[in-house]
Scaffold this motif. Structure first.
Motif, short mmCIF file in Angstrom:
data_model
loop_
_atom_site.label_atom_id
_atom_site.label_comp_id
_atom_site.label_asym_id
_atom_site.label_seq_id
_atom_site.Cartn_x
_atom_site.Cartn_y
_atom_site.Cartn_z
N ARG A 1 0.45 3.93 7.98
CA ARG A 1 -0.18 4.63 8.90
C ARG A 1 0.47 6.18 9.00
NH1 ARG A 1 -0.55 -0.33 10.63
NH2 ARG A 1 1.45 -0.15 11.88
N GLU A 2 1.28 6.51 8.54
CA GLU A 2 2.13 7.65 8.46
C GLU A 2 1.26 9.02 8.06
OE1 GLU A 2 6.22 10.01 7.53
OE2 GLU A 2 5.89 7.97 6.61
N THR A 3 0.92 9.81 8.76
CA THR A 3 0.13 11.16 8.61
C THR A 3 1.19 12.36 8.74
OG1 THR A 3 -0.34 11.54 10.75
CG2 THR A 3 -1.87 10.26 9.46
N PHE A 4 0.71 13.42 8.16
CA PHE A 4 1.31 14.58 8.16
C PHE A 4 0.22 15.64 8.25
CE2 PHE A 4 0.69 14.31 3.71
CZ PHE A 4 0.39 15.28 3.28
N THR A 5 0.67 16.81 9.00
CA THR A 5 -0.48 17.99 9.32
C THR A 5 0.20 19.23 8.65
OG1 THR A 5 -1.00 17.05 11.37
CG2 THR A 5 -1.74 19.31 10.86
N GLN B 1 0.83 -1.24 0.09
CA GLN B 1 0.00 -0.02 0.06
C GLN B 1 0.83 1.24 -0.04
OE1 GLN B 1 -2.52 -0.48 3.41
NE2 GLN B 1 -3.89 -1.80 2.30
N LEU B 2 2.15 0.93 0.23
CA LEU B 2 3.06 2.06 0.52
C LEU B 2 3.10 3.16 -1.21
CD1 LEU B 2 5.74 1.16 2.62
CD2 LEU B 2 3.71 2.56 3.15
N ARG B 3 3.17 4.18 -1.28
CA ARG B 3 3.32 4.82 -2.44
C ARG B 3 4.54 5.66 -2.38
NH1 ARG B 3 -1.74 8.65 -3.25
NH2 ARG B 3 -0.59 9.26 -4.82
N LYS C 1 3.82 19.00 11.29
CA LYS C 1 4.24 17.72 11.83
C LYS C 1 4.17 16.75 10.81
CE LYS C 1 0.31 16.34 14.23
NZ LYS C 1 -0.55 15.97 15.43
N ARG C 2 4.96 15.47 11.14
CA ARG C 2 4.87 14.12 10.44
C ARG C 2 4.99 13.16 11.58
NH1 ARG C 2 8.15 13.34 4.89
NH2 ARG C 2 7.30 11.21 5.06
N GLN C 3 4.02 12.45 11.61
CA GLN C 3 4.02 11.35 12.49
C GLN C 3 3.62 9.95 12.18
OE1 GLN C 3 1.33 12.85 15.59
NE2 GLN C 3 -0.49 11.80 14.64
N GLY C 4 4.04 8.80 12.91
CA GLY C 4 3.69 7.42 12.26
C GLY C 4 4.41 6.99 11.31
N SER C 5 4.63 5.82 10.93
CA SER C 5 5.26 5.18 10.19
C SER C 5 4.74 4.04 9.06
CB SER C 5 6.54 4.29 11.08
OG SER C 5 5.78 3.25 11.65
N ARG D 1 -4.90 20.69 8.71
CA ARG D 1 -5.41 19.58 7.96
C ARG D 1 -4.37 18.50 8.11
NH1 ARG D 1 -8.92 19.41 2.34
NH2 ARG D 1 -9.59 17.25 2.62
N THR D 2 -4.91 17.35 8.76
CA THR D 2 -4.08 16.20 8.59
C THR D 2 -4.32 15.07 7.44
OG1 THR D 2 -3.93 16.45 10.99
CG2 THR D 2 -3.26 14.26 9.98
N PHE D 3 -3.31 14.96 6.81
CA PHE D 3 -3.51 14.09 5.66
C PHE D 3 -2.74 12.71 5.87
CE2 PHE D 3 -3.44 18.18 3.72
CZ PHE D 3 -4.59 18.23 3.13
#
Length: 185
Positions: free
Chosen positions: A55-59, A12-14, A48-52, A71-73
């Motif tokens: 499930r990694e997200t960035f705001t 699923q990683l892009r 910020k960037r969080q997770g790995s 907004r968090t994507f």
């Protein structure tokens, strides 16, 4: 069992460009409204960037009509069409929560300057795709002056000289010139 989950997550990683907190990004996000699909562009500073993994997200934070909007994507979401890194920020933090308390010019992040400062180098540093590098090269080409084709020289007619010389404004001969003290009165 964990190998199966890891292999599904890896599928699923892009591929995404490299960016970090402090960078200014433009996120092209698909919005589905009923039967219609449209692409909404959201531009702001990554705070910020969080997770790995998957499930990694960035705001991303931006100012909209004087109000801060975050907004968090999900980083690997299929709804994100592309992420453009427009500027690389010069910050020393992983989370830029301090920007929430700032307004106007104080909420800006200074841009990192590189030796040559070319747009193509900034794009390469951000890890963008080949298409982005081509666009950056085209932008640089437009910025450089283009040599014009040689034009046939045409003799211009000289303008006739004025018949009278311009007369300077002089004070009449019997009166002294006004001084600064008299002008102030």
């Amino acid at each position: 069992m964990s190998n199966v989950i890891e292999s599904i997550e890896r599928a699923q990683l892009r591929k995404v460009p490299r960016f970090k907190a402090g960078d200014t990004v433009r996120v092209h996000f698909q919005v589905i409204e009923g039967q219609r699909r449209r692409v909404q562009v959201y531009e702001g500073i990554v705070i910020k960037r969080q997770g790995s993994g998957s499930r990694e997200t960035f705001t991303v934070r931006k100012q909209s009509f004087g109000v801060g909007v975050e907004r968090t994507f999900p980083l690997h979401s299929p709804k994100i069409e592309k992420i453009d890194v427009t500027a690389i920020g010069d910050v020393n933090r992983a989370k830029l929560y301090y920007l929430r308390g700032r307004v106007g010019k104080k909420a800006r992040v200074r841009e990192r300057r590189y030796g040559h400062g070319s747009t193509a180098e900034l794009v390469k540093q951000a890890g963008a795709t080949v298409e982005d590098e081509i666009v950056a090269a085209e932008v640089e080409d437009e910025a450089t002056p283009v040599e014009a084709e040689p034009v046939e020289a045409v003799a211009l007619e000289e303008a006739p000289e004025p018949a009278e010389e311009p007369v300077e404004d002089e004070a009449p001969e019997g009166e002294p010139e006004p001084t600064a003290a008299r002008a102030a009165e």
